[in-house]
Design a protein around this motif. Structure first.
Motif, PDB file in Angstrom:
ATOM      1  N   ARG A   1     106.998  46.572  46.548  1.00 45.14           N
ATOM      2  CA  ARG A   1     107.058  47.997  46.902  1.00 45.14           C
ATOM      3  C   ARG A   1     108.211  48.246  47.867  1.00 45.14           C
ATOM      4  NH1 ARG A   1     101.316  48.553  49.343  1.00 45.14           N
ATOM      5  NH2 ARG A   1     101.837  46.366  49.823  1.00 45.14           N
ATOM      6  N   LEU A   2     108.720  49.468  47.850  1.00 45.43           N
ATOM      7  CA  LEU A   2     109.960  49.790  48.548  1.00 45.43           C
ATOM      8  C   LEU A   2     109.755  50.748  49.716  1.00 45.43           C
ATOM      9  CD1 LEU A   2     112.205  50.434  45.397  1.00 45.43           C
ATOM     10  CD2 LEU A   2     112.044  48.318  46.720  1.00 45.43           C
ATOM     11  N   VAL A   3     110.710  50.723  50.639  1.00 46.09           N
ATOM     12  CA  VAL A   3     110.835  51.773  51.659  1.00 46.09           C
ATOM     13  C   VAL A   3     111.225  53.057  50.934  1.00 46.09           C
ATOM     14  CG1 VAL A   3     112.245  52.539  53.615  1.00 46.09           C
ATOM     15  CG2 VAL A   3     111.571  50.123  53.449  1.00 46.09           C
ATOM     16  N   PRO A   4     110.684  54.229  51.297  1.00 44.73           N
ATOM     17  CA  PRO A   4     109.781  54.480  52.414  1.00 44.73           C
ATOM     18  C   PRO A   4     108.298  54.470  52.042  1.00 44.73           C
ATOM     19  CG  PRO A   4     110.551  56.553  51.559  1.00 44.73           C
ATOM     20  CD  PRO A   4     111.208  55.487  50.718  1.00 44.73           C
ATOM     21  N   GLU A   5     107.989  54.104  50.781  1.00 45.55           N
ATOM     22  CA  GLU A   5     106.571  54.040  50.405  1.00 45.55           C
ATOM     23  C   GLU A   5     105.815  53.113  51.346  1.00 45.55           C
ATOM     24  OE1 GLU A   5     103.711  52.284  46.827  1.00 45.55           O
ATOM     25  OE2 GLU A   5     105.893  52.287  46.584  1.00 45.55           O
ATOM     26  N   VAL A   6     106.378  51.958  51.605  1.00 40.03           N
ATOM     27  CA  VAL A   6     105.814  51.031  52.581  1.00 40.03           C
ATOM     28  C   VAL A   6     106.958  50.448  53.398  1.00 40.03           C
ATOM     29  CG1 VAL A   6     103.841  50.408  51.135  1.00 40.03           C
ATOM     30  CG2 VAL A   6     105.921  49.032  51.022  1.00 40.03           C
ATOM     31  N   CYS A   7     106.650  49.950  54.570  1.00 41.29           N
ATOM     32  CA  CYS A   7     107.649  49.324  55.434  1.00 41.29           C
ATOM     33  C   CYS A   7     107.164  47.924  55.805  1.00 41.29           C
ATOM     34  CB  CYS A   7     107.878  50.179  56.686  1.00 41.29           C
ATOM     35  SG  CYS A   7     108.509  51.826  56.320  1.00 41.29           S
ATOM     36  N   PHE A   8     107.987  47.203  56.566  1.00 41.56           N
ATOM     37  CA  PHE A   8     107.627  45.854  56.993  1.00 41.56           C
ATOM     38  C   PHE A   8     106.252  45.867  57.666  1.00 41.56           C
ATOM     39  CE2 PHE A   8     107.396  42.656  60.345  1.00 41.56           C
ATOM     40  CZ  PHE A   8     107.668  41.505  59.622  1.00 41.56           C
ATOM     41  N   PRO A   9     105.374  44.915  57.362  1.00 42.16           N
ATOM     42  CA  PRO A   9     105.626  43.671  56.620  1.00 42.16           C
ATOM     43  C   PRO A   9     105.186  43.697  55.159  1.00 42.16           C
ATOM     44  CG  PRO A   9     103.564  43.471  57.795  1.00 42.16           C
ATOM     45  CD  PRO A   9     104.080  44.863  58.074  1.00 42.16           C
ATOM     46  N   GLU A  10     104.990  44.891  54.581  1.00 40.40           N
ATOM     47  CA  GLU A  10     104.399  44.959  53.245  1.00 40.40           C
ATOM     48  C   GLU A  10     105.289  44.343  52.175  1.00 40.40           C
ATOM     49  OE1 GLU A  10     101.274  45.625  52.880  1.00 40.40           O
ATOM     50  OE2 GLU A  10     101.269  45.923  55.045  1.00 40.40           O
ATOM     51  N   GLN A  11     106.612  44.526  52.258  1.00 35.60           N
ATOM     52  CA  GLN A  11     107.503  43.889  51.280  1.00 35.60           C
ATOM     53  C   GLN A  11     107.353  42.375  51.328  1.00 35.60           C
ATOM     54  OE1 GLN A  11     108.296  46.473  53.161  1.00 35.60           O
ATOM     55  NE2 GLN A  11     109.370  47.996  51.926  1.00 35.60           N
ATOM     56  N   PHE A  12     107.277  41.824  52.541  1.00 36.28           N
ATOM     57  CA  PHE A  12     107.072  40.389  52.713  1.00 36.28           C
ATOM     58  C   PHE A  12     105.738  39.961  52.107  1.00 36.28           C
ATOM     59  CE2 PHE A  12     104.863  37.242  55.376  1.00 36.28           C
ATOM     60  CZ  PHE A  12     105.640  36.116  55.131  1.00 36.28           C
ATOM     61  N   HIS A  13     104.689  40.719  52.366  1.00 36.21           N
ATOM     62  CA  HIS A  13     103.372  40.376  51.834  1.00 36.21           C
ATOM     63  C   HIS A  13     103.361  40.426  50.305  1.00 36.21           C
ATOM     64  CE1 HIS A  13     101.314  41.544  55.883  1.00 36.21           C
ATOM     65  NE2 HIS A  13     101.657  40.280  55.845  1.00 36.21           N
ATOM     66  N   ASP A  14     104.015  41.430  49.718  1.00 39.27           N
ATOM     67  CA  ASP A  14     104.087  41.519  48.255  1.00 39.27           C
ATOM     68  C   ASP A  14     104.761  40.286  47.669  1.00 39.27           C
ATOM     69  OD1 ASP A  14     102.883  43.980  48.357  1.00 39.27           O
ATOM     70  OD2 ASP A  14     104.640  45.128  47.733  1.00 39.27           O
ATOM     71  N   ALA A  15     105.918  39.920  48.241  1.00 39.65           N
ATOM     72  CA  ALA A  15     106.666  38.774  47.733  1.00 39.65           C
ATOM     73  C   ALA A  15     105.873  37.480  47.899  1.00 39.65           C
ATOM     74  CB  ALA A  15     108.012  38.670  48.447  1.00 39.65           C
ATOM     75  N   LEU A  16     105.196  37.350  49.026  1.00 37.61           N
ATOM     76  CA  LEU A  16     104.414  36.138  49.283  1.00 37.61           C
ATOM     77  C   LEU A  16     103.222  36.049  48.338  1.00 37.61           C
ATOM     78  CD1 LEU A  16     103.923  33.630  51.053  1.00 37.61           C
ATOM     79  CD2 LEU A  16     102.614  35.102  52.613  1.00 37.61           C
ATOM     80  N   ARG A  17     102.504  37.155  48.159  1.00 37.39           N
ATOM     81  CA  ARG A  17     101.329  37.140  47.289  1.00 37.39           C
ATOM     82  C   ARG A  17     101.707  36.796  45.849  1.00 37.39           C
ATOM     83  NH1 ARG A  17      99.928  42.011  49.508  1.00 37.39           N
ATOM     84  NH2 ARG A  17     100.127  43.041  47.482  1.00 37.39           N
ATOM     85  N   ALA A  18     102.744  37.435  45.351  1.00 37.23           N
ATOM     86  CA  ALA A  18     103.156  37.189  43.964  1.00 37.23           C
ATOM     87  C   ALA A  18     103.616  35.748  43.775  1.00 37.23           C
ATOM     88  CB  ALA A  18     104.273  38.156  43.570  1.00 37.23           C
ATOM     89  N   THR A  19     104.349  35.220  44.748  1.00 39.37           N
ATOM     90  CA  THR A  19     104.836  33.849  44.640  1.00 39.37           C
ATOM     91  C   THR A  19     103.682  32.851  44.686  1.00 39.37           C
ATOM     92  OG1 THR A  19     106.921  34.479  45.714  1.00 39.37           O
ATOM     93  CG2 THR A  19     106.400  32.137  45.637  1.00 39.37           C
ATOM     94  N   LYS A  20     102.757  33.038  45.619  1.00 40.88           N
ATOM     95  CA  LYS A  20     101.627  32.117  45.726  1.00 40.88           C
ATOM     96  C   LYS A  20     100.754  32.162  44.461  1.00 40.88           C
ATOM     97  CE  LYS A  20      99.421  31.376  49.548  1.00 40.88           C
ATOM     98  NZ  LYS A  20      98.657  31.504  50.812  1.00 40.88           N
ATOM     99  N   HIS A  21     100.623  33.349  43.879  1.00 45.52           N
ATOM    100  CA  HIS A  21      99.859  33.457  42.642  1.00 45.52           C
ATOM    101  C   HIS A  21     100.525  32.646  41.535  1.00 45.52           C
ATOM    102  CE1 HIS A  21      97.276  35.421  39.607  1.00 45.52           C
ATOM    103  NE2 HIS A  21      98.366  35.358  38.844  1.00 45.52           N
ATOM    104  N   PHE A  22     101.824  32.773  41.427  1.00 45.05           N
ATOM    105  CA  PHE A  22     102.545  32.059  40.370  1.00 45.05           C
ATOM    106  C   PHE A  22     102.476  30.547  40.576  1.00 45.05           C
ATOM    107  CE2 PHE A  22     106.665  30.435  38.617  1.00 45.05           C
ATOM    108  CZ  PHE A  22     106.349  30.617  37.285  1.00 45.05           C
ATOM    109  N   LEU A  23     102.461  30.101  41.833  1.00 42.64           N
ATOM    110  CA  LEU A  23     102.462  28.667  42.137  1.00 42.64           C
ATOM    111  C   LEU A  23     101.117  27.997  41.881  1.00 42.64           C
ATOM    112  CD1 LEU A  23     104.582  28.521  45.431  1.00 42.64           C
ATOM    113  CD2 LEU A  23     105.299  27.943  43.100  1.00 42.64           C
ATOM    114  N   GLN A  24     100.102  28.759  41.513  1.00 46.52           N
ATOM    115  CA  GLN A  24      98.817  28.146  41.183  1.00 46.52           C
ATOM    116  C   GLN A  24      98.963  27.287  39.917  1.00 46.52           C
ATOM    117  OE1 GLN A  24      95.223  30.979  42.179  1.00 46.52           O
ATOM    118  NE2 GLN A  24      96.856  32.174  41.274  1.00 46.52           N
TER     119      GLN A  24
END
Length: 378
Positions: free
Chosen positions: A118-141
């Motif tokens: 998700r992008l600014v201004p819809e969300v701001c830090f740390p949500e972009q970081f959380h999105d990237a982390l969640r998606a990556t951890k899901h894929f690494l399963q």
């Protein structure tokens, strides 16, 4: 809007975007992103039949690029890619990033996962970081990797500009997760933005008015990312937020001393800008300025020692050049194997400009070098 060094935003933000913003009809970044997506022409530059699907990984949209499966083929390697755009612009679905990931999938015969955070201004830090982390951890399963026929020992995490920032931050976080079964083999960062501590590094001074990313625009992106106040821009510009009397910054000063981290060819004759007296209220108002999830260059050495083999691409004509060079040096000092791929005649963002009418030779040159490194190391 942001500082006296440049007052004309028309070459970067169309005037209509700002008019709409000032009339409070919408945020100028929403309008600009709408224009980017509206005029984007999705041209395929890959001749191979790459299967492209849009799916959701742990609540985060991603676009997956899969080369055709071949009989008796071993498991494929994979790249998790995070697009740039100042945490506010572009998309995995626009032609610039769609075609980059498609070419990567074809050239590397790899599964490429492009994260649609998700992008600014819809969300701001740390949500972009959380999105990237969640998606990556899901894929690494392991079960998800098996679904896509991916070799768990041959995965890279990568991104450009703000995406390089997110890739570095996610890689640091993954390295500290003791419960993680699969970890990235590599990280590859393309002209990453890695710090908001010092806006007067030699590359910031040298390229302060350089398109595509002048200094004041980068400061604007940081302020938007942190949902801060534009009135603080001038103080950030002159490093008031990290002055010697700002106690919150003292811990980090030794981690970002460009006089020791940069080679003399980059330092040239530039002098550090260190204020004796500053404004501690800036850090109180925007504590994320010193949050390593947003500024990975400030991570402690113990975290850096855990990072995988790393590729960092930098361009001479880029305010962010020194961010990448300093991170490469800090990683190297921590014992990480690093390839610093520097281009003297290239500019920020060039790697995605490979399609007419912005088919720059610099884009093809940097893209080929990046893919070559991945091919040889992944």
């Amino acid at each position: 809007m942001i500082c006296s060094e440049v007052t004309n935003l028309s070459f970067f933000f169309p005037p209509k975007c700002h008019l709409i913003h000032y009339l409070r009809l919408s945020h100028h970044l929403i309008v600009l992103n709408y224009l980017i997506c509206t005029f984007d022409k999705l041209k395929s530059v890959s001749s191979e039949p790459i299967n492209i699907t849009d799916v959701v990984f742990d609540g985060v949209e991603v676009r997956v690029f899969e080369p055709p499966a071949k009989q008796d083929e071993p498991l494929k390697r994979s790249v998790v890619y995070i697009h740039g755009g100042g945490w506010a612009l572009a998309s995995a679905r626009t032609s610039l990033y769609n075609n980059l990931c498609r070419i990567m999938a074809e050239s590397l015969n790899a599964v490429v996962v492009s994260i649609e955070y998700r992008l600014v201004p819809e969300v701001c830090f740390p949500e972009q970081f959380h999105d990237a982390l969640r998606a990556t951890k899901h894929f690494l399963q392991p079960d998800v990797l098996a679904e896509y026929s991916v070799d768990p020992n041959r995965i890279a995490i990568s991104g450009d500009s703000a995406g390089g920032n997110l890739a570095a931050a996610v890689c640091q976080q993954l390295s500290k997760d003791e419960l993680l079964i699969v970890r990235p083999k590599l990280q590859a960062l393309i002209y990453p933005v890695l710090q908001a501590f010092d806006f007067n590094t030699p590359s910031y001074q040298q390229n302060m008015n350089m398109p595509v990313l002048p200094r004041y625009v980068m400061i604007n992106y940081w302020i938007d990312y942190f949902n801060g106040n534009y009135d603080l821009a001038h103080s950030l510009l002159i490093n008031n937020h990290t002055a010697l009397d700002v106690h919150q910054a003292l811990t980090f000063r030794g981690r970002l001393n460009w006089t020791s981290l940069l080679p003399s060819s980059f330092k040239k004759n530039y002098k550090p800008v260190v204020q004796t007296t500053g404004n501690a209220e800036i850090i109180q108002e925007i504590p994320a300025l010193l949050d390593v999830r947003a500024v990975p260059l400030l991570a402690e050495n113990e975290t850096l020692q855990l990072q995988p083999k790393t590729y960092i691409l930098t361009c001479e004509n880029d305010v962010l050049r020194d961010d990448g060079v300093m991170y490469a040096k800090r990683l190297e000092n921590a014992g990480v194997e690093v390839t610093l791929d520097h281009f003297d005649d290239c500019f920020h963002g060039c790697m995605i400009f490979t399609i007419w009418p912005t088919d720059f030779s610099a884009g093809v040159q940097t893209r080929n070098s990046y893919i070559k490194w991945l091919d040889e190391n992944l």
